[in-house]
Each structure stands twice: as structure tokens, then as C-alpha cells.
Design a protein around this motif. Sequence first.
Motif, PDB file in Angstrom:
ATOM      1  N   ALA A 178      24.305 -31.419 -22.266  1.00 23.11           N
ATOM      2  CA  ALA A 178      22.704 -31.070 -22.138  1.00 23.11           C
ATOM      3  C   ALA A 178      22.199 -30.382 -23.458  1.00 23.11           C
ATOM      4  O   ALA A 178      22.813 -30.762 -24.635  1.00 23.11           O
ATOM      5  N   PRO A 179      21.208 -29.652 -23.784  1.00 23.55           N
ATOM      6  CA  PRO A 179      20.796 -28.745 -22.858  1.00 23.55           C
ATOM      7  C   PRO A 179      19.595 -29.218 -21.821  1.00 23.55           C
ATOM      8  O   PRO A 179      18.905 -30.200 -22.355  1.00 23.55           O
ATOM      9  N   SER A 180      19.641 -28.549 -20.722  1.00 18.89           N
ATOM     10  CA  SER A 180      18.279 -28.828 -19.878  1.00 18.89           C
ATOM     11  C   SER A 180      17.653 -27.415 -19.544  1.00 18.89           C
ATOM     12  O   SER A 180      18.590 -26.368 -19.621  1.00 18.89           O
ATOM     13  N   ILE A 181      16.620 -27.464 -19.199  1.00 16.88           N
ATOM     14  CA  ILE A 181      15.830 -26.143 -18.900  1.00 16.88           C
ATOM     15  C   ILE A 181      15.343 -26.368 -17.507  1.00 16.88           C
ATOM     16  O   ILE A 181      14.542 -27.524 -17.061  1.00 16.88           O
ATOM     17  N   TYR A 182      15.489 -25.464 -16.562  1.00 13.20           N
ATOM     18  CA  TYR A 182      14.963 -25.431 -15.087  1.00 13.20           C
ATOM     19  C   TYR A 182      14.257 -24.264 -14.893  1.00 13.20           C
ATOM     20  O   TYR A 182      14.757 -23.042 -15.015  1.00 13.20           O
ATOM     21  N   SER A 183      13.084 -24.329 -14.695  1.00 10.43           N
ATOM     22  CA  SER A 183      12.093 -23.135 -14.634  1.00 10.43           C
ATOM     23  C   SER A 183      11.380 -23.230 -13.183  1.00 10.43           C
ATOM     24  O   SER A 183      10.734 -24.466 -12.723  1.00 10.43           O
ATOM     25  N   HIS A 184      11.577 -22.124 -12.416  1.00  9.93           N
ATOM     26  CA  HIS A 184      10.939 -22.418 -11.139  1.00  9.93           C
ATOM     27  C   HIS A 184      11.182 -23.058 -10.166  1.00  9.93           C
ATOM     28  O   HIS A 184      10.436 -23.856  -9.410  1.00  9.93           O
ATOM     29  N   CYS A 185      12.568 -23.545 -10.220  1.00 15.50           N
ATOM     30  CA  CYS A 185      13.231 -24.616  -9.565  1.00 15.50           C
ATOM     31  C   CYS A 185      13.732 -24.113  -8.371  1.00 15.50           C
ATOM     32  O   CYS A 185      14.279 -22.941  -8.277  1.00 15.50           O
ATOM     33  N   VAL A 186      13.974 -24.882  -7.261  1.00 15.90           N
ATOM     34  CA  VAL A 186      14.755 -24.663  -5.959  1.00 15.90           C
ATOM     35  C   VAL A 186      16.090 -25.540  -5.866  1.00 15.90           C
ATOM     36  O   VAL A 186      15.781 -26.722  -5.923  1.00 15.90           O
ATOM     37  N   PHE A 187      17.384 -24.944  -5.849  1.00 20.79           N
ATOM     38  CA  PHE A 187      18.361 -25.786  -5.686  1.00 20.79           C
ATOM     39  C   PHE A 187      18.864 -25.475  -3.983  1.00 20.79           C
ATOM     40  O   PHE A 187      19.142 -24.168  -3.778  1.00 20.79           O
ATOM     41  N   ASP A 188      19.013 -26.331  -3.260  1.00 20.04           N
ATOM     42  CA  ASP A 188      19.165 -26.166  -1.612  1.00 20.04           C
ATOM     43  C   ASP A 188      20.388 -27.017  -1.169  1.00 20.04           C
ATOM     44  O   ASP A 188      20.362 -28.285  -1.470  1.00 20.04           O
ATOM     45  N   GLY A 189      21.411 -26.230  -1.207  1.00 16.53           N
ATOM     46  CA  GLY A 189      22.840 -26.925  -0.729  1.00 16.53           C
ATOM     47  C   GLY A 189      22.902 -27.341   0.787  1.00 16.53           C
ATOM     48  O   GLY A 189      23.984 -27.849   1.062  1.00 16.53           O
ATOM     49  N   ASN A 190      21.976 -27.002   1.648  1.00 12.99           N
ATOM     50  CA  ASN A 190      21.888 -27.216   2.882  1.00 12.99           C
ATOM     51  C   ASN A 190      23.062 -26.788   3.894  1.00 12.99           C
ATOM     52  O   ASN A 190      23.483 -27.246   4.794  1.00 12.99           O
ATOM     53  N   GLY A 191      23.878 -25.838   3.107  1.00 14.73           N
ATOM     54  CA  GLY A 191      24.876 -25.186   3.850  1.00 14.73           C
ATOM     55  C   GLY A 191      26.353 -26.093   3.478  1.00 14.73           C
ATOM     56  O   GLY A 191      27.407 -25.271   3.898  1.00 14.73           O
ATOM     57  N   THR A 192      26.476 -27.112   2.910  1.00 15.76           N
ATOM     58  CA  THR A 192      27.612 -27.902   2.675  1.00 15.76           C
ATOM     59  C   THR A 192      27.871 -28.296   1.264  1.00 15.76           C
ATOM     60  O   THR A 192      29.008 -28.287   0.748  1.00 15.76           O
ATOM     61  N   ALA A 193      26.763 -28.307   0.566  1.00 12.93           N
ATOM     62  CA  ALA A 193      27.230 -28.612  -0.995  1.00 12.93           C
ATOM     63  C   ALA A 193      27.896 -27.405  -1.526  1.00 12.93           C
ATOM     64  O   ALA A 193      27.792 -26.275  -1.540  1.00 12.93           O
ATOM     65  N   LYS A 194      28.896 -27.963  -2.538  1.00 12.84           N
ATOM     66  CA  LYS A 194      29.735 -26.922  -3.297  1.00 12.84           C
ATOM     67  C   LYS A 194      29.322 -26.311  -4.601  1.00 12.84           C
ATOM     68  O   LYS A 194      29.717 -25.479  -5.008  1.00 12.84           O
ATOM     69  N   ALA A 195      27.982 -26.788  -5.047  1.00 10.78           N
ATOM     70  CA  ALA A 195      27.563 -26.119  -6.502  1.00 10.78           C
ATOM     71  C   ALA A 195      26.165 -26.554  -6.379  1.00 10.78           C
ATOM     72  O   ALA A 195      25.629 -27.689  -5.882  1.00 10.78           O
ATOM     73  N   GLY A 196      25.232 -25.775  -7.027  1.00  8.56           N
ATOM     74  CA  GLY A 196      23.831 -26.074  -7.463  1.00  8.56           C
ATOM     75  C   GLY A 196      23.933 -27.049  -8.498  1.00  8.56           C
ATOM     76  O   GLY A 196      23.363 -27.977  -8.641  1.00  8.56           O
ATOM     77  N   ILE A 197      24.620 -26.394  -9.649  1.00  7.62           N
ATOM     78  CA  ILE A 197      24.713 -27.045 -11.081  1.00  7.62           C
ATOM     79  C   ILE A 197      26.252 -27.333 -11.232  1.00  7.62           C
ATOM     80  O   ILE A 197      26.864 -26.375 -11.379  1.00  7.62           O
ATOM     81  N   PHE A 198      26.656 -28.456 -11.584  1.00  9.97           N
ATOM     82  CA  PHE A 198      28.171 -28.698 -11.796  1.00  9.97           C
ATOM     83  C   PHE A 198      28.196 -29.290 -13.298  1.00  9.97           C
ATOM     84  O   PHE A 198      27.591 -30.350 -13.566  1.00  9.97           O
ATOM     85  N   SER A 199      28.968 -28.694 -14.169  1.00  6.19           N
ATOM     86  CA  SER A 199      29.107 -29.422 -15.470  1.00  6.19           C
ATOM     87  C   SER A 199      30.487 -29.978 -15.298  1.00  6.19           C
ATOM     88  O   SER A 199      31.555 -29.517 -15.065  1.00  6.19           O
ATOM     89  N   ALA A 200      30.421 -31.383 -15.815  1.00  9.87           N
ATOM     90  CA  ALA A 200      31.654 -32.141 -15.908  1.00  9.87           C
ATOM     91  C   ALA A 200      32.535 -31.616 -16.838  1.00  9.87           C
ATOM     92  O   ALA A 200      32.162 -30.924 -17.752  1.00  9.87           O
ATOM     93  N   THR A 201      33.597 -32.644 -17.139  1.00 11.70           N
ATOM     94  CA  THR A 201      34.815 -32.043 -18.186  1.00 11.70           C
ATOM     95  C   THR A 201      34.187 -32.478 -19.575  1.00 11.70           C
ATOM     96  O   THR A 201      35.008 -33.385 -20.131  1.00 11.70           O
ATOM     97  N   VAL A 202      33.376 -32.132 -19.889  1.00  8.45           N
ATOM     98  CA  VAL A 202      32.750 -32.357 -21.301  1.00  8.45           C
ATOM     99  C   VAL A 202      32.452 -30.763 -21.905  1.00  8.45           C
ATOM    100  O   VAL A 202      32.040 -29.982 -21.349  1.00  8.45           O
ATOM    101  N   ALA A 203      32.708 -30.857 -23.265  1.00  6.29           N
ATOM    102  CA  ALA A 203      32.372 -29.480 -23.687  1.00  6.29           C
ATOM    103  C   ALA A 203      31.063 -29.155 -24.342  1.00  6.29           C
ATOM    104  O   ALA A 203      30.020 -30.622 -24.184  1.00  6.29           O
ATOM    105  N   ASN A 204      30.619 -28.201 -24.455  1.00  2.00           N
ATOM    106  CA  ASN A 204      29.052 -27.799 -24.786  1.00  2.00           C
ATOM    107  C   ASN A 204      27.840 -27.958 -23.872  1.00  2.00           C
ATOM    108  O   ASN A 204      26.869 -28.587 -24.274  1.00  2.00           O
ATOM    109  N   CYS A 205      28.313 -28.165 -22.561  1.00  2.00           N
ATOM    110  CA  CYS A 205      27.044 -28.174 -21.502  1.00  2.00           C
ATOM    111  C   CYS A 205      26.359 -26.957 -21.712  1.00  2.00           C
ATOM    112  O   CYS A 205      26.882 -25.948 -21.899  1.00  2.00           O
ATOM    113  N   TYR A 206      25.107 -27.123 -21.395  1.00  2.13           N
ATOM    114  CA  TYR A 206      24.341 -26.131 -21.881  1.00  2.13           C
ATOM    115  C   TYR A 206      23.087 -25.928 -20.856  1.00  2.13           C
ATOM    116  O   TYR A 206      22.283 -27.158 -21.154  1.00  2.13           O
ATOM    117  N   ALA A 207      22.751 -25.118 -20.218  1.00  2.00           N
ATOM    118  CA  ALA A 207      21.437 -24.939 -19.295  1.00  2.00           C
ATOM    119  C   ALA A 207      20.820 -23.545 -19.301  1.00  2.00           C
ATOM    120  O   ALA A 207      21.665 -22.726 -19.071  1.00  2.00           O
TER     121      ALA A 207
END
Length: 301
Positions: A232-261
Amino acid sequence: YVTHDASGGGDGSSGNPWTLAEAAANASAGNRVNVKAGDYTLSSQLNVVNDGNQINSIMWRGYNTSIGDLFPHRSGSHYTYGGRDSSTGMIDTSDMPRINVGTYGMSWYGDNNHHVSGMSFHGAVAAGASTHAVVVAGGSGNTFIGCSFKTTVTTGSSSGNLGLTQPGSALDVGGTNNAFVDCDFICQPSSSPSNPDGLRCAKSTGARVVFHYCRFYMAGGATGACVQEATAPSIYSHCVFDGNGTAKAGIFSATVANCYAVCMDSTFRNFNGPAIKRDDGDFDDNYILSNSIISDATHVF
């Protein structure tokens, strides 16, 4: 003008409209592409060909019966596009043009300065490269406003802590300076996906991708993550992340360096895991969480 029942060979006028494929091939800088409500089914990936520019973008405008009836109208802190579901806050897409995706979706790959509003993209895709309802990659200056992106995924591939290597998703976005405003991103797995850990709403690999007033929703028992971040970088402003009770993460960074949010004024809720998860646990993944709400998650990071 574009309609779902156009026969082809038209000139793009209201009386002799283009097909969606003709619009993708011929729309040029300064054009306003008016896409009428209806079902548009893609049998292969549809690539938008031409660029707009900073003065004359290419505008894609969904409409129901008349131009402008799906344009945004302010309602409190949000805009409306023909209505919202009262229980979820999601955009009501019943009056929108619906782009139905098979294996491959609609692609703004390498395109610049497109403005898309009031359109719904619905994919039924399996795991694998490029299996996304919409691809926005390699270009810049593209804006999607009041659009809905949904994928019904049959499988998810397995790699890393959440298996998020190449599962299908509603959106794959790269490039630079691309923005999504008041959009919905929904992942709906099939009744028995082979690897529900490998599911996601969206994948962001671009620089300075902005999500503003967007909603990410994992439906029907998906156990992956709302968003996968990579380089990334990515910017999230006034967002809603809803896992519905089962999802394991809202934002997930893969196995790469320098993810930025950066997450500002956002809400993370209903996760069976952390709000933000780093796959390698290393501090080369950098996140700023400001004035946000975490509820019903096991932990923040």
C-alpha cells in the motif's frame, strides 16, 4: 447511451444505444456514458480501452428511468443513490445497472481519469488469478462513487495465515490515486466453499488508494478478511468493516514488507479475530488507527 438489450452497431444515441462492450471500446475523453438499469452479463473479461484526462474525464453514470435519478443526494452524513437498506445501510441496487460477472470481470486496467457512479458489479467467481468482479490496476485518477461490488466465491486458495493469495474478490485495485466514495464491498461465499479462510471483499495493491464512507461486509460465514493490503499505502476514512461474526480480520497484510494503511474515523465490528492482522508479525507493516471504534473483535492487532 448504453442499454442491456442493445443489439449492437448503434451510434450511442438514446434512440440507438451502444452495448456495454461498445461503450468500453469507444468511450473517449469527455464522454458521458449513461448506462441504463438492467442486467448486463459478461462472458469474458471486459476491458475499458481509452483514457480520460484531468480536464475531461470519462464519466460512467448509472440511471434507472432518467439521467440523474441515481445521482447522489445528501442524507445526513451520507449520500443516497436511489435508496438504502434500512437494516444494513447498504446501497439498494435494485434500480441500478447490474454487471453480472462469470469468471472474469470488468476491467479498468491501466486506465486513467474515469468517473463511475451508480453501478452494481456482481461476480460469481472461483479462486485464481484475475478472478475479480472489478479490476482497477495500473492507472490513476479513477473515482467510483455510490457503486456496489459483490462477489459470490466458490473457493479460496490456501497460503499464509489466512490463505489470501489468489481468492476471488469483489475488487482488485492497484495503480495510484484511485478513490472509492460511499461504495459497498460484499463477499458472499457459496454454501460450502473449499477454503473459507481464503475469501475477501477487496484486495488493495496500489499507492494512495482512498476509501471514504465505504462499507466492507463478509456475508454467509466467510472466515477470511474484509480487505487484503499489499504494498500500500491506503487510506480508509469513515469506513465500516463488518466480519459478520465469522471473519478473522478486518484488514490483513500479506507476507510483504512495508504495508501501510491509515484508518480514520472508522468502525471494525463482529470479528472472530483482530481488527487488523499482520501475516508475518513484523513491524515493517505500519498502521495508523485514529478515532476509530473496535467492537466484538478479539483484539486490535
